[in-house]
Design a protein around this motif. Structure first.
Motif, PDB file in Angstrom:
ATOM      1  N   ALA A 129      20.750  24.420  22.642  1.00 46.80           N
ATOM      2  CA  ALA A 129      22.115  24.448  23.397  1.00 46.80           C
ATOM      3  C   ALA A 129      22.525  22.987  22.821  1.00 46.80           C
ATOM      4  O   ALA A 129      23.607  22.664  23.288  1.00 46.80           O
ATOM      5  CB  ALA A 129      21.916  24.397  25.093  1.00 46.80           C
ATOM      6  N   GLY A 163      32.183  24.357  23.375  1.00 43.69           N
ATOM      7  CA  GLY A 163      31.951  24.570  24.651  1.00 43.69           C
ATOM      8  C   GLY A 163      31.786  23.336  25.502  1.00 43.69           C
ATOM      9  O   GLY A 163      32.871  22.728  25.953  1.00 43.69           O
ATOM     10  N   GLY A 164      30.714  22.734  25.845  1.00 44.11           N
ATOM     11  CA  GLY A 164      30.634  21.735  26.731  1.00 44.11           C
ATOM     12  C   GLY A 164      31.186  20.476  26.133  1.00 44.11           C
ATOM     13  O   GLY A 164      31.315  19.397  26.877  1.00 44.11           O
ATOM     14  N   LYS A 205      33.817  21.467  32.707  1.00 43.32           N
ATOM     15  CA  LYS A 205      32.522  22.084  32.830  1.00 43.32           C
ATOM     16  C   LYS A 205      31.527  20.994  32.959  1.00 43.32           C
ATOM     17  O   LYS A 205      31.431  20.194  33.865  1.00 43.32           O
ATOM     18  CB  LYS A 205      32.119  23.147  31.715  1.00 43.32           C
ATOM     19  N   LYS A 206      30.730  20.535  31.996  1.00 43.49           N
ATOM     20  CA  LYS A 206      29.806  19.859  31.972  1.00 43.49           C
ATOM     21  C   LYS A 206      30.426  18.255  32.015  1.00 43.49           C
ATOM     22  O   LYS A 206      29.958  17.522  32.883  1.00 43.49           O
ATOM     23  CB  LYS A 206      28.852  19.617  30.674  1.00 43.49           C
TER      24      LYS A 206
HETATM   25  C1  SPV Z   1      24.549  24.054  28.216  1.00 48.85           C
HETATM   26  O1  SPV Z   1      24.298  23.648  27.250  1.00 48.85           O
HETATM   27  O2  SPV Z   1      24.004  23.858  29.407  1.00 48.85           O
HETATM   28  C2  SPV Z   1      25.801  25.135  28.586  1.00 48.85           C
HETATM   29  C3  SPV Z   1      26.535  25.152  27.497  1.00 48.85           C
HETATM   30  O3  SPV Z   1      26.013  25.558  29.609  1.00 48.85           O
HETATM   31  S1  SPV Z   1      27.723  23.889  27.151  1.00 48.85           S
HETATM   32  O4  SPV Z   1      28.873  24.517  28.033  1.00 48.85           O
HETATM   33  O5  SPV Z   1      28.040  23.862  25.790  1.00 48.85           O
HETATM   34  O6  SPV Z   1      27.371  22.672  27.897  1.00 48.85           O
END
Ligand code: SPV
Ligand code: GTP
Ligand code: MN
Length: 606
Positions: free
Chosen positions: A449, A219-220, A226-227
């Motif tokens: 998370a 994920g992140g 994303k992040k």
């Molecule tokens: C978070 O941890 O805020 C998420 C999952 O949305 S991740 O993409 O792993 O950061």
């Protein structure tokens, strides 16, 4: 999908070709594949992942075109202690980020990347965060040796040939994202289902807009749009250019009279953004539509209002707790298929299951670690941070405005966290400066998370603690500065919410989920000037009877307990805020120090 040597790359973007060449020379992959984002590419990669044992194809009738993936049990969440903001100067990373000198970090990581893709395919993923039709499209390219990452990126971001063509047309600059799972294969060595490394680095170079990620596929840590890009790098861009890159959902809410309001909400990871973004209001006549569930980029429009865009293309949602009684919209979204499920359980008939999906668990499952599971098993079937990756456009309640390249005008911002005590269900701040104080001192219990302890209260400014790409004090100052760019009457009003306050027996005081619409209704009525509030030391709380609890099984005492501003609890909160501000140090804006002094005074006088 084009398999090439980098020198015969399917693009005329010379800056991109040069960089891809350099990365390939360093990491030494067997082949280089340029991703076009097509259905054929998805079919080929998912089939390869099934053959490799990484994916399990789910039953076509239950979850069409969908796959289950179990990660290595050590690679299940963001790794905040291995995340670095390698700004040129240490003071620019601030007291809340890990920092290493960028030259030193690059030297260390270059040695890790040397040959790290041996025996593997290197994928080149051109992507855009936000709309390709935006005034300034925000390009990125992720180079990765993980097909799992490619398939997830295809759901989470707009990727492939149209993006590449546009980059060529504009000779665009782009954020360079380099990702390797850090598990090269020797000649003849058998691969594992989830390659990763015990050595992990999630590194950001804010000045040069680069991301170097090593060792994790999750994920992140690995989906770099994303992040890493849309929050850490983009927050640094936003500071430089006068906008905001925030960890926020975006919701369109329409009243029974047909008036529409847009609400953004910043809650830390696993604190309810996706659920609120997909809310089905329990109050008659109100309707909700989703614009975004995790990230908002906000800029001022020509009319002086703050407009928010969701830069993402999919949802990476928390699975546990997601069911027909909590988040029916999410269930309907994933039922359409085209989704990837990570670290949940497999049913005997080829479907997925997790805690909270149904009230009664199946009699037998294969759990996320591949073991037999029954309702008598001592551990949950799914990891607490297990996720579904699903296309945003499949959400039945997606707002048509999701497609507005310039976004939607935000009327209210909610800051929320998980607090068992102290923080009332909802209160309104007095003005922008006070609202920024509320955001800057936001606190929440840690969740699954990120790796590390769960349930520990920490300050999480604007729900951005792990995502601010620069000094947290400068970030707070930037928020105050943004407030000066607009007429006060045009700025969003700022509220704090807490769905997670507990009774003495440990139960939640507030039913949450769809009933959060009752709080949203009060927020909207505050905007319209029709709902009453009482002034308390912390802010404006709904006056008695102002919150619509029609049809709720909630007694007066429980509601009062949910809304209560308890002087003793707030007296205990003050030293924690002081400690937090002391940590920010001399970059703490004086306006926020003054807000704290005012809060203190108000609490002492209460
Ligand atoms: C978070 O941890 O805020 C998420 C999952 O949305 S991740 O993409 O792993 O950061
Ligand atoms: P990330 O994707 O990690 O950023 O999390 P998120 O902020 O999107 O949180 P999400 O909506 O996935 O919710 C996280 C967990 O909190 C899930 O298990 C939900 O079921 C639970 N949750 C969400 N809203 C509420 C609520 O109103 N009340 C209660 N009690 N739990 C909630
Ligand atoms: Mn979410």
């Amino acid at each position: 999908m084009t398999t090439t040597t980098a020198t015969s790359a399917p693009t005329t973007h010379t800056g991109l070709v040069t960089w891809v060449d350099e990365v390939a020379a360093l990491t030494e992959p067997d082949t280089v594949v340029w991703c076009d984002g097509s259905d054929e590419e998805w079919d080929r990669l998912t089939s390869e992942l099934v053959d490799a044992g990484t994916f399990v194809r789910l039953d076509e009738d239950k979850k069409p075109n969908s796959f289950l993936c179990q990660s290595d049990p050590t690679d299940v969440a963001r790794v905040e202690d291995r995340t670095f903001i390698a700004s040129a100067r240490k003071e620019d990373a601030g007291p809340t980020n890990n920092w290493v000198d960028p030259a030193e970090l690059k030297a260390t990581m270059t040695e890790l990347y040397r040959g790290s893709m041996r025996g593997r395919t290197m994928y080149v993923i051109p992507f855009v965060m936000g709309h390709l039709e935006a005034t300034v499209p925000m390009f990125g390219v992720e180079v990765t040796d993980s097909a799992y990452v490619v398939t997830n990126m295809r759901i989470m971001a707009r990727i492939g040939t149209p993006v590449l063509r546009k980059m060529e047309e504009l000779d665009a600059s782009f954020v360079k994202g380099l990702h390797s799972v850090g598990a090269p294969l020797a000649e003849g060595q058998q691969d594992v289902a989830w390659p990763c490394s015990d050595t992990k680095y999630i590194a950001h170079f804010p000045e040069t807009r680069e991301i170097w990620s090593y060792g994790s596929g999750y994920g992140g840590n690995a989906l770099l749009g994303k992040k890493c890009y849309a929050l850490r790098i983009a927050s640094a861009m936003a500071r430089d250019e006068g906008w905001l890159a925030e960890h926020m959902l975006i919701l369109k809410l329409t009243s029974p009279e047909g008036r529409t309001h847009y609400i953004a909400g910043a809650f830390p990871s696993q604190c309810g953004k996706t659920n609120l973004a997909m809310i089905e209001p329990t109050l008659e006549g109100w309707s909700a539509e989703m614009v975004g569930d995790d990230i908002a980029w906000m800029r001022f429009g020509p009319d002086g209002r703050l407009y928010a865009v969701n830069p993402e293309f999919g949802l990476f949602g928390v699975a546990p707790g997601t069911g027909m009684h909590t988040n029916p919209q999410a269930i309907r979204t994933i039922e359409k298929g085209n989704s990837i499920f990570t670290n949940v359980a497999l049913t005997d008939d080829g479907d997925v299951w997790w805690e909270g999906l149904t009230e009664t668990p199946p009699a037998h499952l294969t759990d996320w670690k591949g073991r037999d599971w029954t309702p008598e098993s001592s551990e949950p079937s799914s990891h607490p941070n297990s996720r579904f990756t699903t296309p945003a456009k499949q959400t039945p309640m997606i707002a048509p405005e999701y497609d507005n390249p310039d976004g939607v005008p935000i009327d209210a911002i909610l800051f929320g966290g998980r607090r068992k005590t102290t923080v009332p269900l909802v209160y309104e701040s007095r003005d922008w400066g006070h609202g920024v104080f509320v955001g800057a001192t936001l606190s929440s219990e840690t969740t699954a998370a990120a790796t590390g302890a769960v349930g520990v209260v920490r300050r999480d400014p604007m729900a951005m603690l792990p995502f601010i790409g620069y000094h947290a004090g400068d970030y707070m100052a930037h928020w105050l500065e943004v407030g000066k760019q607009a007429d006060a009457s045009k700025l969003p009003r700022i509220f704090q919410v807490n769905w997670f306050r507990r009774a003495e027996d440990g139960s939640f005081l507030w039913p949450g989920y769809g009933d959060n619409s009752r709080v949203l209704t009060w927020v909207v009525q505050r905007l319209e000037g029709t709902a009453g509030a009482v002034d308390t030391p912390v802010g404006l709380v709904p006056e008695q009877g102002a919150l619509d609890t029609t049809g709720l099984d909630l007694d007066e005492d429980q509601l009062a307990a949910a809304l209560r501003v308890d002087t003793e609890e707030w007296k205990a909160e003050l030293p924690l805020i002081e400690e937090w501000f002391a940590k920010i140090g001399d970059k703490l804006p004086t306006q926020l120090a003054d807000e704290l002094a005012t809060l203190k005074e108000r609490i002492e006088q209460a």
